[in-house]
Design a protein around this motif. Structure first.
Motif, PDB file in Angstrom:
ATOM      1  N   LEU A   1      -9.979 -24.770  15.748  1.00 30.19           N
ATOM      2  CA  LEU A   1      -9.937 -23.328  15.964  1.00 30.19           C
ATOM      3  C   LEU A   1      -9.747 -22.636  14.618  1.00 30.19           C
ATOM      4  CD1 LEU A   1      -7.515 -23.243  19.021  1.00 30.19           C
ATOM      5  CD2 LEU A   1     -10.022 -23.128  19.049  1.00 30.19           C
ATOM      6  N   ILE A   2     -10.482 -21.556  14.404  1.00 24.11           N
ATOM      7  CA  ILE A   2     -10.331 -20.757  13.192  1.00 24.11           C
ATOM      8  C   ILE A   2      -9.620 -19.477  13.611  1.00 24.11           C
ATOM      9  CG2 ILE A   2     -11.527 -19.606  11.298  1.00 24.11           C
ATOM     10  CD1 ILE A   2     -13.841 -21.676  11.839  1.00 24.11           C
ATOM     11  N   VAL A   3      -8.420 -19.286  13.084  1.00 19.41           N
ATOM     12  CA  VAL A   3      -7.557 -18.183  13.515  1.00 19.41           C
ATOM     13  C   VAL A   3      -7.061 -17.383  12.317  1.00 19.41           C
ATOM     14  CG1 VAL A   3      -6.753 -19.584  15.480  1.00 19.41           C
ATOM     15  CG2 VAL A   3      -5.340 -19.424  13.440  1.00 19.41           C
ATOM     16  N   HIS A   4      -6.647 -16.141  12.588  1.00 21.44           N
ATOM     17  CA  HIS A   4      -5.832 -15.379  11.643  1.00 21.44           C
ATOM     18  C   HIS A   4      -4.401 -15.598  12.098  1.00 21.44           C
ATOM     19  CE1 HIS A   4      -7.681 -12.824   8.621  1.00 21.44           C
ATOM     20  NE2 HIS A   4      -8.750 -12.810   9.379  1.00 21.44           N
ATOM     21  N   ASP A   5      -3.501 -15.961  11.192  1.00 19.17           N
ATOM     22  CA  ASP A   5      -2.155 -16.340  11.641  1.00 19.17           C
ATOM     23  C   ASP A   5      -1.144 -15.195  11.672  1.00 19.17           C
ATOM     24  OD1 ASP A   5      -1.390 -15.970   9.021  1.00 19.17           O
ATOM     25  OD2 ASP A   5      -0.662 -18.001   8.723  1.00 19.17           O
ATOM     26  N   ASN A   6      -1.545 -13.952  11.408  1.00 19.82           N
ATOM     27  CA  ASN A   6      -0.682 -12.762  11.471  1.00 19.82           C
ATOM     28  C   ASN A   6       0.445 -12.766  10.439  1.00 19.82           C
ATOM     29  OD1 ASN A   6      -2.213 -11.692  13.549  1.00 19.82           O
ATOM     30  ND2 ASN A   6      -0.926 -12.565  15.126  1.00 19.82           N
ATOM     31  N   GLY A   7       0.331 -13.591   9.420  1.00 23.58           N
ATOM     32  CA  GLY A   7       1.257 -13.539   8.302  1.00 23.58           C
ATOM     33  C   GLY A   7       2.656 -14.033   8.606  1.00 23.58           C
ATOM     34  N   GLY A   8       3.515 -13.802   7.655  1.00 31.13           N
ATOM     35  CA  GLY A   8       4.911 -14.201   7.769  1.00 31.13           C
ATOM     36  C   GLY A   8       5.726 -13.367   6.801  1.00 31.13           C
ATOM     37  N   ARG A   9       7.007 -13.592   6.760  1.00 34.16           N
ATOM     38  CA  ARG A   9       7.835 -12.878   5.785  1.00 34.16           C
ATOM     39  C   ARG A   9       7.278 -13.170   4.396  1.00 34.16           C
ATOM     40  NH1 ARG A   9      11.299 -14.468   9.741  1.00 34.16           N
ATOM     41  NH2 ARG A   9      12.868 -12.983  10.447  1.00 34.16           N
ATOM     42  N   ASN A  10       6.970 -12.150   3.652  1.00 30.81           N
ATOM     43  CA  ASN A  10       6.453 -12.281   2.281  1.00 30.81           C
ATOM     44  C   ASN A  10       5.101 -13.002   2.199  1.00 30.81           C
ATOM     45  OD1 ASN A  10       8.909 -11.129   1.314  1.00 30.81           O
ATOM     46  ND2 ASN A  10       9.849 -13.149   1.528  1.00 30.81           N
ATOM     47  N   ARG A  11       4.308 -12.978   3.296  1.00 30.77           N
ATOM     48  CA  ARG A  11       2.999 -13.631   3.276  1.00 30.77           C
ATOM     49  C   ARG A  11       2.022 -12.850   4.134  1.00 30.77           C
ATOM     50  NH1 ARG A  11       0.709 -16.888   6.587  1.00 30.77           N
ATOM     51  NH2 ARG A  11       2.576 -17.578   7.642  1.00 30.77           N
ATOM     52  N   ASP A  12       0.874 -12.529   3.565  1.00 32.00           N
ATOM     53  CA  ASP A  12      -0.167 -11.819   4.309  1.00 32.00           C
ATOM     54  C   ASP A  12      -0.788 -12.712   5.365  1.00 32.00           C
ATOM     55  OD1 ASP A  12       0.124  -9.475   2.873  1.00 32.00           O
ATOM     56  OD2 ASP A  12      -1.437  -9.990   1.425  1.00 32.00           O
ATOM     57  N   SER A  13      -1.497 -12.068   6.282  1.00 29.55           N
ATOM     58  CA  SER A  13      -2.285 -12.795   7.261  1.00 29.55           C
ATOM     59  C   SER A  13      -3.351 -13.595   6.526  1.00 29.55           C
ATOM     60  CB  SER A  13      -2.944 -11.813   8.228  1.00 29.55           C
ATOM     61  OG  SER A  13      -3.812 -12.485   9.096  1.00 29.55           O
ATOM     62  N   ARG A  14      -3.662 -14.750   7.049  1.00 27.26           N
ATOM     63  CA  ARG A  14      -4.711 -15.568   6.423  1.00 27.26           C
ATOM     64  C   ARG A  14      -5.451 -16.365   7.487  1.00 27.26           C
ATOM     65  NH1 ARG A  14      -0.487 -19.873   3.880  1.00 27.26           N
ATOM     66  NH2 ARG A  14      -0.197 -21.019   5.789  1.00 27.26           N
ATOM     67  N   VAL A  15      -6.629 -16.767   7.136  1.00 25.99           N
ATOM     68  CA  VAL A  15      -7.439 -17.583   8.030  1.00 25.99           C
ATOM     69  C   VAL A  15      -6.971 -19.030   7.904  1.00 25.99           C
ATOM     70  CG1 VAL A  15      -9.771 -18.399   8.527  1.00 25.99           C
ATOM     71  CG2 VAL A  15      -9.400 -16.017   7.850  1.00 25.99           C
ATOM     72  N   ARG A  16      -6.819 -19.660   9.067  1.00 25.77           N
ATOM     73  CA  ARG A  16      -6.391 -21.064   9.110  1.00 25.77           C
ATOM     74  C   ARG A  16      -7.235 -21.823  10.102  1.00 25.77           C
ATOM     75  NH1 ARG A  16       0.052 -21.444   9.646  1.00 25.77           N
ATOM     76  NH2 ARG A  16      -0.460 -23.621   9.302  1.00 25.77           N
ATOM     77  N   GLU A  17      -7.344 -23.097   9.899  1.00 27.25           N
ATOM     78  CA  GLU A  17      -7.994 -23.987  10.856  1.00 27.25           C
ATOM     79  C   GLU A  17      -6.920 -24.826  11.527  1.00 27.25           C
ATOM     80  OE1 GLU A  17     -11.123 -26.298   9.114  1.00 27.25           O
ATOM     81  OE2 GLU A  17     -12.187 -24.517   8.415  1.00 27.25           O
ATOM     82  N   ILE A  18      -6.965 -24.855  12.847  1.00 22.60           N
ATOM     83  CA  ILE A  18      -5.961 -25.580  13.618  1.00 22.60           C
ATOM     84  C   ILE A  18      -6.674 -26.478  14.619  1.00 22.60           C
ATOM     85  CG2 ILE A  18      -4.045 -25.334  15.250  1.00 22.60           C
ATOM     86  CD1 ILE A  18      -3.479 -22.617  13.901  1.00 22.60           C
ATOM     87  N   PRO A  19      -6.351 -27.758  14.654  1.00 18.82           N
ATOM     88  CA  PRO A  19      -7.010 -28.649  15.612  1.00 18.82           C
ATOM     89  C   PRO A  19      -6.599 -28.307  17.048  1.00 18.82           C
ATOM     90  CG  PRO A  19      -5.272 -29.820  14.439  1.00 18.82           C
ATOM     91  CD  PRO A  19      -5.374 -28.455  13.824  1.00 18.82           C
ATOM     92  N   TYR A  20      -7.577 -28.264  17.924  1.00 18.86           N
ATOM     93  CA  TYR A  20      -7.314 -27.905  19.320  1.00 18.86           C
ATOM     94  C   TYR A  20      -6.582 -29.023  20.077  1.00 18.86           C
ATOM     95  CZ  TYR A  20      -8.175 -27.111  24.264  1.00 18.86           C
ATOM     96  OH  TYR A  20      -8.025 -26.976  25.622  1.00 18.86           O
ATOM     97  N   ALA A  21      -7.056 -30.251  19.963  1.00 21.01           N
ATOM     98  CA  ALA A  21      -6.560 -31.351  20.804  1.00 21.01           C
ATOM     99  C   ALA A  21      -5.039 -31.531  20.767  1.00 21.01           C
ATOM    100  CB  ALA A  21      -7.270 -32.657  20.455  1.00 21.01           C
ATOM    101  N   PRO A  22      -4.399 -31.594  19.596  1.00 21.18           N
ATOM    102  CA  PRO A  22      -2.946 -31.802  19.612  1.00 21.18           C
ATOM    103  C   PRO A  22      -2.154 -30.596  20.127  1.00 21.18           C
ATOM    104  CG  PRO A  22      -3.787 -31.854  17.333  1.00 21.18           C
ATOM    105  CD  PRO A  22      -4.945 -31.628  18.237  1.00 21.18           C
ATOM    106  N   HIS A  23      -2.814 -29.451  20.261  1.00 21.28           N
ATOM    107  CA  HIS A  23      -2.142 -28.227  20.704  1.00 21.28           C
ATOM    108  C   HIS A  23      -2.542 -27.804  22.112  1.00 21.28           C
ATOM    109  CE1 HIS A  23      -1.865 -28.042  16.300  1.00 21.28           C
ATOM    110  NE2 HIS A  23      -0.718 -27.429  16.518  1.00 21.28           N
ATOM    111  N   LYS A  24      -3.493 -28.488  22.736  1.00 26.49           N
ATOM    112  CA  LYS A  24      -4.064 -28.006  24.001  1.00 26.49           C
ATOM    113  C   LYS A  24      -3.037 -27.798  25.106  1.00 26.49           C
ATOM    114  CE  LYS A  24      -5.387 -32.448  25.834  1.00 26.49           C
ATOM    115  NZ  LYS A  24      -6.385 -33.255  26.445  1.00 26.49           N
ATOM    116  N   ASP A  25      -1.969 -28.569  25.105  1.00 23.74           N
ATOM    117  CA  ASP A  25      -0.966 -28.427  26.162  1.00 23.74           C
ATOM    118  C   ASP A  25      -0.063 -27.207  25.986  1.00 23.74           C
ATOM    119  OD1 ASP A  25      -1.903 -30.694  27.452  1.00 23.74           O
ATOM    120  OD2 ASP A  25      -0.510 -32.025  26.407  1.00 23.74           O
TER     121      ASP A  25
END
Length: 173
Positions: free
Chosen positions: A136-160
């Motif tokens: 999955l290609i997502v924008h992660d909505n940033g964090g404290r002191n970090r802008d939003s960025r595009v990330r790749e996250i594998p679907y299978a280990p997160h599907k549940d």
């Protein structure tokens, strides 16, 4: 690989968001960025703080059922807001429509798993398939002191712990 072009992310820790809301603003920020992508000015012009209240954000986050129900009410009958699975998500991305994703290990009772996010909303803006499965290609909505960025996250280990909400405009103004 399929990716939506021109999608702009936003950090949930941006200065224009109330400090009290920032730690749990990922759901409203996800809704905001998707609506901004659709250029639905009347909905997102009021800002994320207003959207936070309209969607029913809480200190522990935004429940998916509430996100769906309140987005339907907010957007009206010209929009479809509903749960979808991974195949529908891929169809939505292929059609150029971003999808909201919720990672939730707490309320899915997968407390001991190792995940990229424990409880977080993000807009999905693309995917790619390989012999290793769907990424999955997502924008992660940033964090404290970090802008939003595009990330790749594998679907299978997160599907549940993952669920998806499609937001589709059904009429053209």
């Amino acid at each position: 690989m399929s990716t939506i072009r021109g999608f702009q992310g936003k950090s949930q820790y941006a200065n224009d968001i109330d400090k009290r809301f920032r730690p749990s603003a990922c759901g409203p920020v996800t809704a905001y960025t998707i609506l901004r992508y659709y250029e639905n000015e009347t909905t997102y012009a009021a800002g994320i703080d207003h959207l936070y209240r309209l969607l029913g954000g809480t200190k522990i986050g935004l429940f998916k059922w509430r996100f769906v129900r309140r987005m339907r009410k907010l957007l009206g009958p010209e929009w479809i807001v509903e749960d979808c699975g991974i195949e529908r998500l891929k169809n939505e991305i292929d059609e150029g429509r971003p999808v909201a994703a919720k990672f939730d290990k707490w309320f899915s009772f997968h407390w001991f798993g190792k995940f990229v996010f424990d409880y977080h909303w993000v807009p999905v803006i693309g995917y790619k398939e390989s012999e290793n499965g769907v990424m999955l290609i997502v924008h992660d909505n940033g964090g404290r002191n970090r802008d939003s960025r595009v990330r790749e996250i594998p679907y299978a280990p997160h599907k549940d712990i993952l669920s998806f909400v499609k937001i589709e405009k059904t009429t053209v103004a």
